[in-house]
Design an enzyme around this catalytic site. Structure first.
Site, PDB file in Angstrom:
ATOM      1  N   ARG A  87       1.368   3.696  -8.380  1.00  0.00           N
ATOM      2  CA  ARG A  87       2.007   3.082  -7.208  1.00  0.00           C
ATOM      3  C   ARG A  87       2.921   4.088  -6.505  1.00  0.00           C
ATOM      4  O   ARG A  87       3.020   4.087  -5.280  1.00  0.00           O
ATOM      5  CB  ARG A  87       2.728   1.791  -7.588  1.00  0.00           C
ATOM      6  CG  ARG A  87       1.721   0.680  -7.981  1.00  0.00           C
ATOM      7  CD  ARG A  87       2.283  -0.713  -7.893  1.00  0.00           C
ATOM      8  NE  ARG A  87       2.600  -1.101  -6.546  1.00  0.00           N
ATOM      9  CZ  ARG A  87       1.818  -1.871  -5.761  1.00  0.00           C
ATOM     10  NH1 ARG A  87       0.654  -2.313  -6.198  1.00  0.00           N
ATOM     11  NH2 ARG A  87       2.206  -2.189  -4.566  1.00  0.00           N
ATOM     12  N   HIS A 117      -6.021   0.153  -3.138  1.00  0.00           N
ATOM     13  CA  HIS A 117      -5.376  -0.915  -3.907  1.00  0.00           C
ATOM     14  C   HIS A 117      -4.801  -0.318  -5.185  1.00  0.00           C
ATOM     15  O   HIS A 117      -5.338   0.660  -5.703  1.00  0.00           O
ATOM     16  CB  HIS A 117      -6.403  -1.990  -4.283  1.00  0.00           C
ATOM     17  CG  HIS A 117      -5.911  -2.957  -5.330  1.00  0.00           C
ATOM     18  ND1 HIS A 117      -5.113  -4.029  -5.005  1.00  0.00           N
ATOM     19  CD2 HIS A 117      -6.059  -2.969  -6.690  1.00  0.00           C
ATOM     20  CE1 HIS A 117      -4.800  -4.677  -6.131  1.00  0.00           C
ATOM     21  NE2 HIS A 117      -5.366  -4.065  -7.150  1.00  0.00           N
TER      22      HIS A 117
HETATM   23  P1  ADP Z   1      -0.042  -3.786  -2.335  1.00  0.00           P
HETATM   24  O1  ADP Z   1      -1.507  -3.493  -2.030  1.00  0.00           O
HETATM   25  O2  ADP Z   1       0.844  -2.651  -1.901  1.00  0.00           O
HETATM   26  O3  ADP Z   1       0.199  -4.220  -3.758  1.00  0.00           O
HETATM   27  P2  ADP Z   1       0.291  -6.591  -1.595  1.00  0.00           P
HETATM   28  O4  ADP Z   1      -0.128  -6.910  -2.981  1.00  0.00           O
HETATM   29  O5  ADP Z   1       1.568  -7.172  -1.081  1.00  0.00           O
HETATM   30  O6  ADP Z   1       0.371  -5.002  -1.372  1.00  0.00           O
HETATM   31  O7  ADP Z   1      -0.851  -7.030  -0.584  1.00  0.00           O
HETATM   32  C1  ADP Z   1      -2.213  -6.855  -0.905  1.00  0.00           C
HETATM   33  C2  ADP Z   1      -2.935  -6.289   0.285  1.00  0.00           C
HETATM   34  O8  ADP Z   1      -2.929  -7.258   1.338  1.00  0.00           O
HETATM   35  C3  ADP Z   1      -2.302  -5.040   0.915  1.00  0.00           C
HETATM   36  O9  ADP Z   1      -2.657  -3.847   0.254  1.00  0.00           O
HETATM   37  C4  ADP Z   1      -2.849  -5.110   2.329  1.00  0.00           C
HETATM   38  O10 ADP Z   1      -4.198  -4.630   2.392  1.00  0.00           O
HETATM   39  C5  ADP Z   1      -2.848  -6.597   2.592  1.00  0.00           C
HETATM   40  N1  ADP Z   1      -1.617  -7.015   3.265  1.00  0.00           N
HETATM   41  C6  ADP Z   1      -0.407  -7.229   2.694  1.00  0.00           C
HETATM   42  N2  ADP Z   1       0.514  -7.614   3.584  1.00  0.00           N
HETATM   43  C7  ADP Z   1      -0.141  -7.663   4.784  1.00  0.00           C
HETATM   44  C8  ADP Z   1       0.249  -7.985   6.122  1.00  0.00           C
HETATM   45  N3  ADP Z   1       1.499  -8.346   6.404  1.00  0.00           N
HETATM   46  N4  ADP Z   1      -0.701  -7.930   7.085  1.00  0.00           N
HETATM   47  C9  ADP Z   1      -1.968  -7.579   6.807  1.00  0.00           C
HETATM   48  N5  ADP Z   1      -2.407  -7.244   5.564  1.00  0.00           N
HETATM   49  C10 ADP Z   1      -1.502  -7.285   4.581  1.00  0.00           C
HETATM   50 MG    MG Z   2      -0.431  -5.925  -4.757  1.00  0.00          MG
END
Ligand code: ADP
Ligand code: MG
Length: 139
Positions: A87, A117
């Site tokens: 991360r 991801h």
């Molecule tokens: P991460 O991938 O950093 O762990 P999250 O688990 O919060 O982030 O979200 C999963 C995925 O959903 C993100 O990687 C992104 O592709 C999408 N995502 C998250 N927040 C948003 C947003 N506000 N608008 C559009 N897509 C989003």
């Molecule tokens: Mg996530």
């Protein structure tokens, strides 16, 4: 003790624009080893199941649409304290907020189309690894 494996996906934006090799090289240079890899094109149902935890969030439909829009590349990566190390290597969800030198700063287009991801805990790394690779993710 933190686990030494995490589940990564090179998402359809980065895979489709030919960034997989660069991203894997970037991660290998930081000490991650590729344990499992495949190229898949998820159905909406598969992408929806993978991101079940986000069901109900405003971005869920867009996320499922995006993740099923083209091929992607799930990977099991190994390194000490893999979840936290990976991360840190990919940076913040929104590339506009990601630190210099991180994968998302280098390769992501937007908060939604953000190149990669990464699992957020050891437990989810195991669950997500099993989702794509079955027991091979653990051995
Ligand atoms: P991460 O991938 O950093 O762990 P999250 O688990 O919060 O982030 O979200 C999963 C995925 O959903 C993100 O990687 C992104 O592709 C999408 N995502 C998250 N927040 C948003 C947003 N506000 N608008 C559009 N897509 C989003
Ligand atoms: Mg996530």
């Amino acid at each position: 003790m933190a686990g030494n494996r995490t589940l990564a996906i090179i998402k359809p934006d980065a895979f489709g624009s030919g960034k997989a090799g660069k991203i894997i090289a970037h991660l290998e240079a930081q000490g991650f080893a590729v344990i499992c890899a495949r190229v898949i094109h998820m159905t909406k149902a598969e992408a929806g199941a993978f991101y079940e935890v986000h069901k109900g969030r405003p971005f869920y439909a867009e996320l499922v649409e995006f993740m099923s829009s083209g091929p992607c590349m799930p990977l099991v990566l190994q390194k000490a304290d893999a979840v936290a190390a990976y991360r840190a290597a990919i940076g913040a969800t929104d590339p506009a907020e990601a630190a210099d030198g991180t994968v998302r700063k280098l390769y992501a287009e937007s908060k939604g189309r953000n190149a990669v991801h990464g699992s957020d805990s050891d437990e989810n790394a195991r669950i997500e690894g099993m989702f794509f690779f079955g027991a091979a993710a653990l051995v």
